[in-house]
Scaffold this motif. Structure first.
Motif, PDB file in Angstrom:
ATOM      1  N   ARG A   1       0.746  -1.082  -0.061  1.00  0.00           N
ATOM      2  CA  ARG A   1       0.130   0.145  -0.123  1.00  0.00           C
ATOM      3  C   ARG A   1       0.826   1.249   0.128  1.00  0.00           C
ATOM      4  O   ARG A   1       1.984   1.401   0.586  1.00  0.00           O
TER       5      ARG A   1
ATOM      6  N   ASN B   1       5.313  -4.014   9.595  1.00  0.00           N
ATOM      7  CA  ASN B   1       3.871  -3.907   9.254  1.00  0.00           C
ATOM      8  C   ASN B   1       3.017  -5.048   9.495  1.00  0.00           C
ATOM      9  O   ASN B   1       2.921  -6.086   8.658  1.00  0.00           O
ATOM     10  N   PRO B   2       2.981  -5.404  10.575  1.00  0.00           N
ATOM     11  CA  PRO B   2       2.228  -6.753  11.310  1.00  0.00           C
ATOM     12  C   PRO B   2       0.774  -6.605  10.769  1.00  0.00           C
ATOM     13  O   PRO B   2       0.218  -5.741  10.576  1.00  0.00           O
TER      14      PRO B   2
ATOM     15  N   TYR C   1      -3.022  -6.200  11.533  1.00  0.00           N
ATOM     16  CA  TYR C   1      -3.495  -5.107  12.559  1.00  0.00           C
ATOM     17  C   TYR C   1      -5.168  -5.054  12.517  1.00  0.00           C
ATOM     18  O   TYR C   1      -5.221  -4.215  13.195  1.00  0.00           O
TER      19      TYR C   1
ATOM     20  N   ALA D   1      -2.398 -12.340   6.868  1.00  0.00           N
ATOM     21  CA  ALA D   1      -1.536 -11.093   6.714  1.00  0.00           C
ATOM     22  C   ALA D   1      -2.266  -9.769   7.253  1.00  0.00           C
ATOM     23  O   ALA D   1      -1.705  -8.699   7.375  1.00  0.00           O
ATOM     24  N   LEU D   2      -3.357  -9.833   7.684  1.00  0.00           N
ATOM     25  CA  LEU D   2      -4.558  -8.949   7.788  1.00  0.00           C
ATOM     26  C   LEU D   2      -4.870  -8.961   9.389  1.00  0.00           C
ATOM     27  O   LEU D   2      -5.092  -7.941  10.053  1.00  0.00           O
TER      28      LEU D   2
HETATM   29  N1  GLN Z   1      -3.399  -1.839   5.441  1.00  0.00           N
HETATM   30  C1  GLN Z   1      -4.045  -3.152   5.156  1.00  0.00           C
HETATM   31  C2  GLN Z   1      -5.876  -2.688   5.159  1.00  0.00           C
HETATM   32  O1  GLN Z   1      -6.039  -1.973   5.584  1.00  0.00           O
HETATM   33  C3  GLN Z   1      -3.856  -3.852   6.500  1.00  0.00           C
HETATM   34  C4  GLN Z   1      -2.429  -4.313   6.448  1.00  0.00           C
HETATM   35  C5  GLN Z   1      -1.955  -4.874   7.834  1.00  0.00           C
HETATM   36  O2  GLN Z   1      -2.796  -5.445   8.406  1.00  0.00           O
HETATM   37  N2  GLN Z   1      -0.869  -4.777   8.177  1.00  0.00           N
HETATM   38  O3  GLN Z   1      -6.337  -3.596   4.583  1.00  0.00           O
END
Ligand code: GLN
Length: 295
Positions: free
Chosen positions: A99, A191-192, A194, A214-215
Motif C-alpha cells: 500500500r 507492518n504486522p 493489525y 496478513a491482515l
Molecule cells: N493496510 C491493510 C488494510 O487496511 C492492512 C495491513 C495490515 O494488517 N498490516 O487492508
C-alpha cells in the motif's frame, strides 16, 4: 500462424475504462494500468492513439483481466506486480499487496538510518518485502534481514529480492518464535497484521482476496504489537529504533505498548491522508526530542 491485428490503443483504453466504470472507483487509472502492462506502452502512447500489432493472447488477456476485475478481484493480482516506492514488486494470491500508506514507514526508517553507516536492519512480517527490500535498495550499505512465515508470501519475498537485486537475507519463519535473529539491530521495522475482528467482518470485497493471516491482528488488532514488542525490544542496540505501521486509531494503544517496554522518544507519524500510520520508539535512556534530555 499467429493472427496479429492492428489495434488502436486509445480505443482499447476507452473501452476498458467504460466497462470498468460501473464496477470500480477509479476506472481511468485502472484502465491505464491494464493497457500499459498488457501492451508494454506508456500512458502518453495510449493517449496519442498509437496503433500496435496485437496478438490474440494480448486481446484475450485484456478481456480476462477486465472480467475478473468486474468481479472485484484485485487489480494488483491480475497484473502480477505493483509499484512501491518507485519499484515494481511481484504480487499474487497469498501475499499482501503493498500500500502507498506504507511508504511513510519506509521514509521514517530511511530518515533514522541516514547518519548511520552499514546499519543492521530487521523487517518482520515482510510479505512481498516492500519495506525491507526498499530499505536495502535505498541503503546498499545496510545489512537487511527480512522474515516471513507464510511459504506463499516468502516465495514472493525471495523473488522480489532477486529481481530487484536487494541482497537482503530472507528467512522463512515465524517472527514470534525465531531464535536465529538475535541482533542487535539498529532498526527493527514491521507492518504486522493489525485489523480487528470488526474490520475483518467489514472488509472491502477486494481485500477479501488477500491472505487473512496478513491482515488479522486478533479481536483488538493489537496482538502482534504486544508480542513483537516483548521479544524485539531486547534485540535493539542502544539508540536503536523500533518502527511499526499501525491501523487507523491504534496510535495510543501502540504508543503505550512501546512506552511500557521502556522505549523513549515515541513518535506518531501521519500518512498522506492525515491518518497516524507509523509509530516509532527508541531504545535509549533519555528522551531526545522536545529538548527533554535527561541530565
Ligand atoms: N493496510 C491493510 C488494510 O487496511 C492492512 C495491513 C495490515 O494488517 N498490516 O487492508
Amino acid at each position: 500462424m499467429v493472427n496479429r491485428e492492428e489495434i488502436d490503443l486509445r480505443k482499447v483504453y476507452i473501452e476498458t475504462k467504460n466497462t470498468l466504470s460501473d464496477f470500480v472507483e477509479a476506472p481511468d487509472f485502472e484502465a491505464q494500468q491494464i493497457v500499459r502492462q498488457v501492451f508494454d506502452v506508456s500512458y502518453s502512447e495510449i493517449l496519442t492513439g498509437v496503433k500496435r500489432m496485437a496478438c490474440p493472447e494480448q486481446i484475450k488477456r485484456i478481456r480476462d483481466i477486465v472480467t475478473r476485475r468486474c468481479e472485484h478481484y484485485p487489480l494488483q493480482y491480475l497484473l502480477g506486480e505493483w509499484d512501491f516506492f518507485g519499484r515494481p514488486f511481484l504480487v499474487g494470491e497469498g501475499v499482501l499487496i503493498p500500500r502507498a500508506d506504507t511508504e511513510v514507514l519506509v521514509e521514517e526508517a530511511l530518515r533514522f538510518l541516514e547518519p548511520l553507516s552499514a546499519p543492521k536492519v530487521l523487517d518482520l512480517c515482510s510479505g512481498s518485502g516492500c519495506i525491507g527490500l526498499t530499505v536495502a535498495l535505498e541503503r546498499p550499505d545496510a545489512q537487511v534481514t527480512a522474515v516471513e512465515k507464510s511459504p506463499a508470501a516468502f516465495c514472493y519475498l525471495t523473488q522480489n529480492n532477486e529481481r530487484l537485486g536487494a541482497k537482503a537475507e530472507c528467512l522463512l519463519g515465524d517472527a514470534l518464535a525465531l531464535e536465529a535473529v538475535k541482533g542487535p539491530f539498529d532498526l527493527i521495522v514491521s507492518n504486522p497484521p493489525y485489523l480487528t475482528g470488526q474490520d475483518m467482518a467489514e472488509l472491502q470485497v477486494e481485500v477479501r482476496f488477500e491472505p487473512a493471516e496478513a491482515l488479522y491482528g486478533d479481536e483488538d488488532g493489537l496482538y502482534f504489537y504486544r508480542e513483537l514488542t516483548k521479544i524485539y525490544v531486547q534485540r535493539l542496540r542502544p539508540g536503536g529504533m523500533l518502527a511499526y505501521e499501525i491501523g487507523e486509531g491504534q496510535q495510543n494503544a501502540v504508543s503505550e505498548l512501546l512506552a511500557a517496554a521502556s522505549l523513549k522518544s515515541i513518535c506518531q507519524i501521519p500518512d498522506y491522508n492525515g491518518i497516524i500510520r507509523c509509530i516509532t520508539g527508541k531504545n535509549c535512556d533519555f528522551v531526545e526530542d522536545y529538548g527533554l534530555s535527561a541530565v
